[in-house]
Design an enzyme around this catalytic site. Structure first.
Site, PDB file in Angstrom:
ATOM      1  CE  LYS A  46      -4.077   1.602   2.602  1.00 35.48           C
ATOM      2  NZ  LYS A  46      -4.583   2.304   1.447  1.00 35.48           N
ATOM      3  CB  THR A  47       0.368   4.675  -1.367  1.00 38.04           C
ATOM      4  OG1 THR A  47       0.166   4.260  -2.721  1.00 38.04           O
ATOM      5  CG2 THR A  47       1.144   5.982  -1.370  1.00 38.04           C
ATOM      6  CB  SER A  71     -12.851   8.384  -2.044  1.00 36.64           C
ATOM      7  OG  SER A  71     -13.864   8.174  -1.087  1.00 36.64           O
ATOM      8  N   GLY A  73      -8.321   6.808   0.257  1.00 39.08           N
ATOM      9  CA  GLY A  73      -7.261   7.690   0.748  1.00 39.08           C
ATOM     10  C   GLY A  73      -6.030   6.869   1.084  1.00 39.08           C
ATOM     11  CB  CYS A 133      -3.351   8.473  -5.099  1.00 34.06           C
ATOM     12  SG  CYS A 133      -4.646   7.551  -4.287  1.00 34.06           S
ATOM     13  CB  THR A 196      -8.667   5.089  -9.961  1.00 35.69           C
ATOM     14  OG1 THR A 196      -8.112   6.103  -9.121  1.00 35.69           O
ATOM     15  CG2 THR A 196      -8.486   3.738  -9.304  1.00 35.69           C
ATOM     16  N   GLY A 246      -5.756  -1.955 -14.737  1.00 30.50           N
ATOM     17  CA  GLY A 246      -6.991  -1.260 -15.057  1.00 30.50           C
ATOM     18  C   GLY A 246      -8.028  -2.217 -15.608  1.00 30.50           C
ATOM     19  N   GLY A 247      -8.648  -2.986 -14.725  1.00 29.77           N
ATOM     20  CA  GLY A 247      -9.735  -3.866 -15.150  1.00 29.77           C
ATOM     21  C   GLY A 247      -9.342  -5.279 -15.506  1.00 29.77           C
ATOM     22  CB  SER A 269     -11.403  -3.590  -9.285  1.00 35.42           C
ATOM     23  OG  SER A 269     -11.020  -2.263  -9.061  1.00 35.42           O
TER      24      SER A 269
END
Length: 307
Positions: A46-47, A71, A73, A133, A196, A246-247, A269
């Site tokens: 994670k960031t 969102s 964060g 982000c 995203t 992305g998907g 996702s």
């Protein structure tokens, strides 16, 4: 025997599949405990920011018909605790697994500080610079939309660390190619793309946005054509390694992204539907390649045949 081994700067991948940053936390979320992360090419954490951050107001996630709006964060305990607790534990459990750390911050100095500490820890193999982000009001969004800023930030981090760095591009820009070139000019060793797509949904009964932060980042199936188009455009102007995302939810998606120009992929996702999605995709990949008569996945990079 199909070869799925991919060798990128700092990342020697047994297969090209890894979790997108945030998906498996720091290797401490329940899904990551349910299988051996060595089944994947790498782990992306994670960031991480200089100090602890709590993230955005609830609700942070909205599951849509064709994707996810989030969102969350940059919720994390801060770089010192990430190193002393999270990464130390992860590395102890996975001695040989390539680990990429995601770096975030509110200023150039923040990014450099986090990058230096993570690099000096000796616990990670590469850094992903999250300039993109869209979740945090004071966060990385502004960095990733200006080519000059991306180049300067990349240069500063590159001068400060020995590890390879991958700049993670935001799709919320006028010209993704210009930003990719800026990252390369700044000395990036690779590119991650795409983050995203900024979006919003509204509940017609309450007339309120679905997310507590109003807007959030759209990911999943809905953004796949955008990701593939952007990766293809960037591949035509650079030879830098690209980690595509992305998907992606199937092994076939992986092949499509690689044909567009990615060298490896990150899965995010898809884990809302299948918490072991990345593992299953990695397992299914050799059979999918075999069906297509492909002996080495690296031979597919950027091999789309344009009309």
């Amino acid at each position: 025997m199909v070869n799925t081994h991919v060798n990128l700067p700092g990342l020697d991948l047994k297969n090209p599949v890894m979790p997108a940053s945030g998906t498996f936390g720091f290797g401490d979320v329940p899904a990551a405990q349910k299988f051996d992360l060595n089944d994947l090419g790498a782990m992306v954490i994670k960031t991480t920011t200089p100090h602890a951050t709590t993230g955005n107001p609830q609700p942070q996630i909205a599951i849509l018909e064709d994707g996810v709006l989030n969102s969350v964060g940059l919720t994390n305990p801060g770089v010192d605790q990430v190193i002393s607790e999270k990464l130390t534990k992860l590395r102890h459990q996975y001695i040989d697994l390539p680990i990429m750390a995601s770096v975030g911050g509110d200023s150039e100095d923040d990014y450099v500080e986090v990058a230096k500490k993570l690099s000096a820890s000796g616990l990670v193999n590469a850094l992903e610079i999250n300039v993109s982000c869209p979740n945090v009001a004071q966060g990385g969004m502004s960095f990733g939309v200006h080519a000059g800023v991306v180049e300067e930030l990349t240069k500063k981090i590159k001068m400060a660390v020995a590890l390879p760095i991958y700049v993670k591009l935001t799709p919320n820009v006028t010209d993704i190619v210009e930003i990719a070139k800026a990252a390369e000019s700044g000395g990036a060793d690779g590119i991650s793309m795409i983050n995203t797509v900024l979006g919003m949904r509204i509940d017609v009964k309450t007339r309120k946005p679905l997310l507590g932060h109003n807007m959030g980042g759209l990911s999943g199936e809905a953004v796949k054509p955008i990701a593939i188009r952007m990766i293809s455009q960037v591949r035509q102007v650079t030879q830098l390694p690209i980690i595509g995302m992305g998907g992606i939810s199937t092994a076939q998606d992986v092949i499509e992204f690689i044909l567009a120009g990615a060298n490896a992929v990150a899965v995010g996702s898809a884990h809302f539907e299948d918490e072991l999605a990345a593992k299953h995709i990695a397992e299914n990949l050799p059979a999918e390649l075999e069906k297509l008569g492909i002996e080495d996945i690296n031979d597919l990079v950027g091999q789309v045949k344009f009309n």
